[in-house]
Design a protein around this motif. Structure first.
Motif, PDB file in Angstrom:
ATOM      1  N   GLU A  92       0.797  -1.223   0.000  1.00 65.98           N
ATOM      2  CA  GLU A  92       0.000   0.000   0.000  1.00 65.98           C
ATOM      3  C   GLU A  92       0.833   1.277   0.000  1.00 65.98           C
ATOM      4  OE1 GLU A  92      -4.237  -1.050   2.045  1.00 65.98           O
ATOM      5  OE2 GLU A  92      -2.557  -0.645   3.373  1.00 65.98           O
ATOM      6  N   ALA A  93       1.966   1.273   0.695  1.00 60.57           N
ATOM      7  CA  ALA A  93       2.779   2.482   0.762  1.00 60.57           C
ATOM      8  C   ALA A  93       3.297   2.870  -0.623  1.00 60.57           C
ATOM      9  CB  ALA A  93       3.939   2.287   1.735  1.00 60.57           C
ATOM     10  N   ALA A  94       3.860   1.902  -1.342  1.00 62.37           N
ATOM     11  CA  ALA A  94       4.364   2.181  -2.688  1.00 62.37           C
ATOM     12  C   ALA A  94       3.218   2.546  -3.626  1.00 62.37           C
ATOM     13  CB  ALA A  94       5.137   0.972  -3.221  1.00 62.37           C
ATOM     14  N   ASN A  95       2.075   1.908  -3.431  1.00 62.65           N
ATOM     15  CA  ASN A  95       0.904   2.218  -4.258  1.00 62.65           C
ATOM     16  C   ASN A  95       0.436   3.648  -4.019  1.00 62.65           C
ATOM     17  OD1 ASN A  95      -2.423   2.171  -4.207  1.00 62.65           O
ATOM     18  ND2 ASN A  95      -1.530   1.164  -5.992  1.00 62.65           N
ATOM     19  N   TRP A  96       0.433   4.070  -2.775  1.00 58.76           N
ATOM     20  CA  TRP A  96       0.033   5.452  -2.453  1.00 58.76           C
ATOM     21  C   TRP A  96       0.957   6.445  -3.151  1.00 58.76           C
ATOM     22  CZ3 TRP A  96       2.261   9.810  -0.665  1.00 58.76           C
ATOM     23  CH2 TRP A  96       1.424  10.852  -0.260  1.00 58.76           C
ATOM     24  N   VAL A  97       2.256   6.184  -3.074  1.00 58.65           N
ATOM     25  CA  VAL A  97       3.234   7.089  -3.682  1.00 58.65           C
ATOM     26  C   VAL A  97       3.063   7.123  -5.200  1.00 58.65           C
ATOM     27  CG1 VAL A  97       5.680   7.591  -3.998  1.00 58.65           C
ATOM     28  CG2 VAL A  97       4.871   6.742  -1.791  1.00 58.65           C
ATOM     29  N   ALA A  98       2.902   5.946  -5.818  1.00 56.77           N
ATOM     30  CA  ALA A  98       2.751   5.879  -7.274  1.00 56.77           C
ATOM     31  C   ALA A  98       1.479   6.579  -7.741  1.00 56.77           C
ATOM     32  CB  ALA A  98       2.737   4.421  -7.728  1.00 56.77           C
ATOM     33  N   THR A  99       0.384   6.331  -7.049  1.00 52.12           N
ATOM     34  CA  THR A  99      -0.894   6.927  -7.426  1.00 52.12           C
ATOM     35  C   THR A  99      -0.847   8.444  -7.340  1.00 52.12           C
ATOM     36  OG1 THR A  99      -2.100   4.979  -6.676  1.00 52.12           O
ATOM     37  CG2 THR A  99      -3.359   7.018  -6.893  1.00 52.12           C
ATOM     38  N   ASN A 100      -0.246   8.958  -6.280  1.00 49.63           N
ATOM     39  CA  ASN A 100      -0.162  10.408  -6.117  1.00 49.63           C
ATOM     40  C   ASN A 100       0.903  11.028  -7.012  1.00 49.63           C
ATOM     41  OD1 ASN A 100      -2.005  11.499  -3.756  1.00 49.63           O
ATOM     42  ND2 ASN A 100      -1.303   9.463  -3.152  1.00 49.63           N
ATOM     43  N   ALA A 101       1.922  10.250  -7.355  1.00 57.78           N
ATOM     44  CA  ALA A 101       2.929  10.738  -8.307  1.00 57.78           C
ATOM     45  C   ALA A 101       2.301  10.921  -9.678  1.00 57.78           C
ATOM     46  CB  ALA A 101       4.102   9.769  -8.370  1.00 57.78           C
ATOM     47  N   LYS A 102       1.420   9.990 -10.049  1.00 61.82           N
ATOM     48  CA  LYS A 102       0.716  10.120 -11.330  1.00 61.82           C
ATOM     49  C   LYS A 102      -0.086  11.419 -11.382  1.00 61.82           C
ATOM     50  CE  LYS A 102      -2.943   7.540 -12.006  1.00 61.82           C
ATOM     51  NZ  LYS A 102      -4.020   8.542 -12.222  1.00 61.82           N
ATOM     52  N   LYS A 103      -0.643  11.801 -10.245  1.00 64.58           N
ATOM     53  CA  LYS A 103      -1.441  13.024 -10.158  1.00 64.58           C
ATOM     54  C   LYS A 103      -0.592  14.263  -9.870  1.00 64.58           C
ATOM     55  CE  LYS A 103      -5.227  10.338  -8.097  1.00 64.58           C
ATOM     56  NZ  LYS A 103      -6.050  10.161  -6.865  1.00 64.58           N
ATOM     57  N   LYS A 104       0.728  14.051  -9.728  1.00 62.48           N
ATOM     58  CA  LYS A 104       1.673  15.128  -9.405  1.00 62.48           C
ATOM     59  C   LYS A 104       1.330  15.777  -8.068  1.00 62.48           C
ATOM     60  CE  LYS A 104       2.255  16.109 -14.337  1.00 62.48           C
ATOM     61  NZ  LYS A 104       2.183  17.137 -15.421  1.00 62.48           N
ATOM     62  N   LYS A 105       0.993  14.946  -7.091  1.00 58.33           N
ATOM     63  CA  LYS A 105       0.575  15.450  -5.790  1.00 58.33           C
ATOM     64  C   LYS A 105       1.478  14.989  -4.646  1.00 58.33           C
ATOM     65  CE  LYS A 105      -4.356  16.030  -6.813  1.00 58.33           C
ATOM     66  NZ  LYS A 105      -5.739  15.673  -6.402  1.00 58.33           N
ATOM     67  N   VAL A 106       2.666  14.499  -4.961  1.00 54.49           N
ATOM     68  CA  VAL A 106       3.587  14.079  -3.908  1.00 54.49           C
ATOM     69  C   VAL A 106       4.538  15.226  -3.602  1.00 54.49           C
ATOM     70  CG1 VAL A 106       5.350  12.425  -3.214  1.00 54.49           C
ATOM     71  CG2 VAL A 106       3.469  11.684  -4.673  1.00 54.49           C
ATOM     72  N   PRO A 107       4.579  15.705  -2.371  1.00 56.34           N
ATOM     73  CA  PRO A 107       5.490  16.809  -2.024  1.00 56.34           C
ATOM     74  C   PRO A 107       6.947  16.391  -2.178  1.00 56.34           C
ATOM     75  CG  PRO A 107       4.504  15.871  -0.049  1.00 56.34           C
ATOM     76  CD  PRO A 107       3.777  15.264  -1.210  1.00 56.34           C
ATOM     77  N   SER A 108       7.799  17.342  -2.495  1.00 52.85           N
ATOM     78  CA  SER A 108       9.207  17.033  -2.760  1.00 52.85           C
ATOM     79  C   SER A 108       9.929  16.500  -1.526  1.00 52.85           C
ATOM     80  CB  SER A 108       9.926  18.285  -3.282  1.00 52.85           C
ATOM     81  OG  SER A 108       9.821  19.345  -2.339  1.00 52.85           O
ATOM     82  N   ASN A 109       9.435  16.843  -0.341  1.00 48.68           N
ATOM     83  CA  ASN A 109      10.107  16.410   0.892  1.00 48.68           C
ATOM     84  C   ASN A 109       9.374  15.254   1.563  1.00 48.68           C
ATOM     85  OD1 ASN A 109       7.839  17.841   1.655  1.00 48.68           O
ATOM     86  ND2 ASN A 109       8.835  18.873   3.383  1.00 48.68           N
TER      87      ASN A 109
END
Length: 255
Positions: A212-229
């Motif tokens: 789930e953790a990697a999935n959360w990051v991938a899903t939000n990366a697709k939406k460009k919603k992962v903060p840089s930090n």
């Protein structure tokens, strides 16, 4: 969210629109979230059943109330059903675990990848993510694994267990002669080459619920919603997943 059950649901209102003979409890839970799909439950069940279902807590401790048998007085009561939760498992002592996942939108071909690296105590050590372009979900998964290897090689990490939730990708990487996929052949070549640069490593297949953790990051990366930090200060929703894994949450989080 625990492993979603495939029990068939029985209701006195089987003629409602959207109902079919093989409807399962799985379809009533929002994927990747610990909550009922309230709209679907409302559409499929009577008011009495609806109220009872949404009152049933969905927990990660292995006890989820998901069936309600008939009683002698013909009334229905929510009962708990014990079932095994699927969780992220820490690596062996002295090793680190690198989970990767890809997210893909078939309508736009937009994709994202996420990589999460944790140690034996569940501490978030490193990771990477970005949006990308892919032609399929499988290609997004392959890109994610390649990026995971690139990060591990760059940081000169050793004793790494790589974990993916795509059985197709796992088979292609571990049995290239039996499970070739021409659409990702170039990426598989890069993956195989980079694995040689890691001193000790292995590739394991896991369930989606344990990734789930990697999935959360991938899903939000697709939406460009992962903060840089996000590694230093993980968003609260990611911390929630880490907590649900039964692991220590980072000391500081963002909302």
């Amino acid at each position: 969210v625990p492993s979603l059950p495939d029990f068939k649901i029985q209701s006195p209102l089987p003629s409602l629109e959207g109902w079919h003979a093989d409807t399962t409890v799985r379809e009533l839970i929002v994927h990747g979230e610990k909550r009922w799909d309230v709209g679907k439950v409302m559409d499929l069940f009577s008011e009495e059943e609806y109220k009872k279902i949404i009152s049933i807590p969905l927990r990660r401790n292995g006890e989820d109330a998901l069936i309600w048998p008939e009683e002698d007085n013909d009334s229905k009561q929510a009962e708990t059903l014990l079932m095994e939760a699927i969780r992220w498992e820490p690596p062996e002592k002295g090793w680190i675990k690198c989970n990767s996942d890809g997210a893909f939108d078939q309508n736009s071909n937009e994709a994202g990848y996420g990589v999460v690296i944790r140690d034996e105590k569940g501490r978030l050590l490193d990771g990477t993510c970005n949006n990308c372009v892919a032609s399929s979900a499988l290609q997004a998964e392959a890109i994610a694994l390649e990026q995971a290897l690139s990060l591990v090689v760059q940081k000169q990490m050793d004793r790494v267990s790589f974990e993916v939730d795509s059985s197709v990708l796992y088979n292609v990487v571990t049995q290239p002669k039996k499970s070739k996929r021409w659409c990702i052949d170039p990426i598989i070549t890069k993956i195989s080459d980079k694995m040689k640069w890691v001193g000790s490593c292995n590739l394991m297949l896991t369930k989606r619920e344990a990734n789930e953790a990697a999935n959360w990051v991938a899903t939000n990366a697709k939406k460009k919603k992962v903060p840089s930090n996000w590694i230093q200060i993980p968003p609260s929703s990611l911390v929630f997943i880490l907590d649900e894994n039964g692991l220590p949450a980072p000391p500081s989080v963002s909302v």
